[in-house]
Write a protein that holds these residues in place. Structure first.
Motif, mmCIF file in Angstrom:
data_model
loop_
_atom_site.group_PDB
_atom_site.id
_atom_site.type_symbol
_atom_site.label_atom_id
_atom_site.label_comp_id
_atom_site.label_asym_id
_atom_site.label_seq_id
_atom_site.Cartn_x
_atom_site.Cartn_y
_atom_site.Cartn_z
ATOM 1 N N GLN A 163 -26.430 1.806 -13.168
ATOM 2 C CA GLN A 163 -27.626 0.955 -13.523
ATOM 3 C C GLN A 163 -28.836 1.494 -12.896
ATOM 4 O O GLN A 163 -29.748 1.612 -13.194
ATOM 5 N N ILE A 164 -28.413 1.360 -11.301
ATOM 6 C CA ILE A 164 -29.453 1.739 -10.449
ATOM 7 C C ILE A 164 -29.827 3.161 -10.585
ATOM 8 O O ILE A 164 -31.282 3.623 -10.646
ATOM 9 N N VAL A 165 -29.075 3.989 -10.779
ATOM 10 C CA VAL A 165 -29.373 5.232 -10.832
ATOM 11 C C VAL A 165 -30.229 5.784 -12.091
ATOM 12 O O VAL A 165 -31.137 6.364 -12.073
ATOM 13 N N THR A 166 -29.838 5.038 -13.194
ATOM 14 C CA THR A 166 -30.474 5.081 -14.263
ATOM 15 C C THR A 166 -31.790 4.636 -14.283
ATOM 16 O O THR A 166 -32.749 5.266 -15.032
ATOM 17 N N ALA A 167 -32.026 3.559 -13.654
ATOM 18 C CA ALA A 167 -33.301 3.035 -13.517
ATOM 19 C C ALA A 167 -34.205 3.884 -12.854
ATOM 20 O O ALA A 167 -35.383 4.093 -12.974
ATOM 21 N N CYS A 168 -33.871 4.500 -11.795
ATOM 22 C CA CYS A 168 -34.401 5.472 -10.884
ATOM 23 C C CYS A 168 -34.948 6.649 -11.925
ATOM 24 O O CYS A 168 -36.015 6.898 -11.791
ATOM 25 N N LYS A 169 -33.906 7.089 -12.474
ATOM 26 C CA LYS A 169 -34.381 8.234 -13.334
ATOM 27 C C LYS A 169 -35.397 8.188 -14.240
ATOM 28 O O LYS A 169 -36.133 8.774 -14.513
ATOM 29 N N ASN A 170 -35.339 6.872 -14.775
ATOM 30 C CA ASN A 170 -36.372 6.496 -15.799
ATOM 31 C C ASN A 170 -37.860 5.939 -15.139
ATOM 32 O O ASN A 170 -38.590 5.552 -15.921
#
Length: 152
Positions: free
Chosen positions: A43-50
């Protein structure tokens, strides 16, 4: 991120004990702690990507500074995992292995991310890339220690 990859290897080695429980340590099984750790990373890596690096603004946060820089350990039993990172449904060796593979894929380009990618943490405020790495390592170590205590 090398440290996080080593921690992922440790989580992987505990998958075979996914059904073990020790209620004097935690109400969650080993599998729950692995699933939660993987879901948190994902979830955190995806949030950072976005995230938009141009929108990042640093603000002092005492809790973040205390935990990530001074104590360098997440205290047990002080916070409850947000619903978005709580595992739901059946947890099995297969689902954990698939989640682990997905997380490893999601982390593949981490090094190429801008230093100001970010995500909002409920207790620590907005974390940039460097702070996110620290948090993910501390959080994963926290759950690996719980897993180790369950398995003792």
């Amino acid at each position: 991120m090398q440290e996080l990859h080593k921690l992922l290897d440790q989580l992987q080695s505990d998958i075979s004990s996914f059904d073990k429980v020790n209620l004097s340590i935690s109400s969650g099984s080993v599998g729950w702690h692995i699933a939660h750790s993987l879901k948190t990373i994902d979830q955190i890596v995806t949030a950072c990507k976005n995230s938009n690096p141009n929108e990042y603004q640093w603000h002092f946060n005492f809790n973040r500074f205390s935990i990530l820089s001074l104590i360098r350990k997440i205290p047990r039993g002080k916070a409850k995992a947000p619903k978005i990172v709580r595992p739901e449904g059946d947890i099995s060796q297969e689902t954990l292995t698939l989640s682990l593979e997905h997380v490893r894929e999601n982390l593949m380009n981490w090094d190429s991310f801008d230093k100001n990618v970010h995500f909002p943490h409920p207790y620590f405020g907005v974390l940039n890339k460097k702070e996110t790495e620290k948090f993910l390592e501390l959080h994963t170590k926290h759950h690996l220690m719980i897993i180790d205590d369950i398995l003792k």
